[in-house]
Write a protein that holds these residues in place. Structure first.
Motif, short mmCIF file in Angstrom:
data_model
loop_
_atom_site.label_atom_id
_atom_site.label_comp_id
_atom_site.label_asym_id
_atom_site.label_seq_id
_atom_site.Cartn_x
_atom_site.Cartn_y
_atom_site.Cartn_z
N HIS A 26 0.83 -1.21 0.00
CA HIS A 26 0.00 0.00 0.00
C HIS A 26 0.87 1.26 0.00
CE1 HIS A 26 -3.32 -2.73 0.85
NE2 HIS A 26 -4.15 -1.72 0.60
N LEU A 27 1.94 1.25 0.78
CA LEU A 27 2.85 2.40 0.80
C LEU A 27 3.49 2.59 -0.57
CD1 LEU A 27 4.51 1.88 4.31
CD2 LEU A 27 2.82 3.63 3.66
N ASN A 28 3.88 1.49 -1.23
CA ASN A 28 4.43 1.59 -2.59
C ASN A 28 3.40 2.18 -3.54
OD1 ASN A 28 6.78 0.41 -1.65
ND2 ASN A 28 6.31 -1.62 -2.47
N ALA A 29 2.15 1.76 -3.39
CA ALA A 29 1.09 2.29 -4.26
C ALA A 29 0.86 3.78 -3.98
CB ALA A 29 -0.20 1.50 -4.06
N LEU A 30 0.94 4.17 -2.72
CA LEU A 30 0.77 5.59 -2.39
C LEU A 30 1.86 6.46 -3.02
CD1 LEU A 30 -0.41 5.28 1.31
CD2 LEU A 30 -1.67 6.42 -0.55
N THR B 273 -4.20 -9.77 -5.41
CA THR B 273 -4.49 -8.41 -4.95
C THR B 273 -3.88 -7.39 -5.89
OG1 THR B 273 -4.52 -9.18 -2.66
CG2 THR B 273 -4.24 -6.82 -3.00
N THR B 274 -4.68 -6.40 -6.26
CA THR B 274 -4.20 -5.30 -7.09
C THR B 274 -4.50 -3.99 -6.37
OG1 THR B 274 -4.53 -6.52 -9.13
CG2 THR B 274 -4.46 -4.14 -9.32
N LEU B 275 -3.50 -3.11 -6.34
CA LEU B 275 -3.64 -1.79 -5.74
C LEU B 275 -3.38 -0.75 -6.82
CD1 LEU B 275 -1.55 -2.42 -2.50
CD2 LEU B 275 -4.02 -2.64 -2.79
N ILE B 276 -4.30 0.20 -6.95
CA ILE B 276 -4.19 1.23 -7.98
C ILE B 276 -4.10 2.60 -7.31
CG2 ILE B 276 -5.33 2.29 -9.96
CD1 ILE B 276 -6.64 -0.47 -10.43
N PRO B 277 -2.98 3.31 -7.53
CA PRO B 277 -2.84 4.64 -6.95
C PRO B 277 -3.60 5.68 -7.77
CG PRO B 277 -0.85 4.04 -8.17
CD PRO B 277 -1.78 2.87 -8.25
N TYR C 209 -6.79 2.48 -4.31
CA TYR C 209 -7.94 1.60 -4.46
C TYR C 209 -7.42 0.18 -4.57
CZ TYR C 209 -10.86 5.66 -5.27
OH TYR C 209 -11.53 6.85 -5.11
N GLY C 210 -8.02 -0.72 -3.80
CA GLY C 210 -7.57 -2.10 -3.81
C GLY C 210 -8.70 -3.07 -4.09
#
Length: 134
Positions: free
Chosen positions: A50-54, A72-76, A86-87
Motif C-alpha cells: 500500500h505504501l508503494n502504491a501511495l 491483490t491489485t492496488l491502484i494509486p 484503491y484495492g
C-alpha cells in the motif's frame, strides 16, 4: 473484496465483508489498514504494498490469509491533491489448487493432463498467478 485507503492508511471505503479471520465472518470497521489482517507478517507485506502504491506504483501480488490465497491489485489515484489507493482482492485459492493438481497429473499421466495444462498455459489470470507464486 474492494476498499480504498488514504495516505495515513485509514480505510476510506470498503465492502461489508472483511478478509480477517475466516474471510468474511467478521465485518471490518472503517479503521486502519493495520488492523485489517489476522497474520502480522502478511499485514506488514500488505502495508508495504500500500505504501508503494501511495508513491504512485501500481501493485499486483498474492496475499495470504489463513488457508486462502488472494490475487491483490492496488491502484494509486490522486483525488483533490491527495493520494488514494484503491484495492481489490480476488480469492484464487481454487485456481492454485487446480494448477497444482494439473502439475501432479502431468508428472504421472502427461497424455491426460495435456489439455488442462494447455488451458492453464493460455489463461492470462493463471499465467499471472503462476508468475507471482515464483
Amino acid at each position: 473484496f474492494v476498499w480504498s485507503v488514504d495516505e495515513s492508511l485509514k480505510i476510506r471505503v470498503k465492502n461489508k465483508k472483511s478478509l480477517k479471520g475466516k474471510c468474511g465472518k467478521a465485518v471490518l470497521p472503517n479503521g486502519s489498514l493495520k488492523d485489517a489482517f489476522s497474520c502480522s507478517h502478511m499485514n506488514e507485506i500488505n502495508i508495504q504494498h500500500h505504501l508503494n502504491a501511495l508513491e504512485g506504483n501500481k501493485q499486483t501480488y498474492l496475499s495470504y490469509e489463513d488457508d486462502l490465497v488472494f490475487l491483490t491489485t492496488l491502484i494509486p489515484v490522486s483525488e483533490n491533491n491527495k493520494n488514494i489507493v484503491y484495492g481489490c482482492s480476488w480469492d484464487v485459492t481454487n485456481l492454485i489448487k487446480i494448477m497444482t493438481a494439473a502439475e501432479k497429473i502431468a508428472d504421472t499421466h502427461p497424455d491426460c493432463a495435456a489439455e488442462l495444462i494447455g488451458v492453464i498455459d493460455e489463461s492470462p489470470v493463471l499465467k499471472l498467478i503462476n508468475e507471482l507464486e515464483k
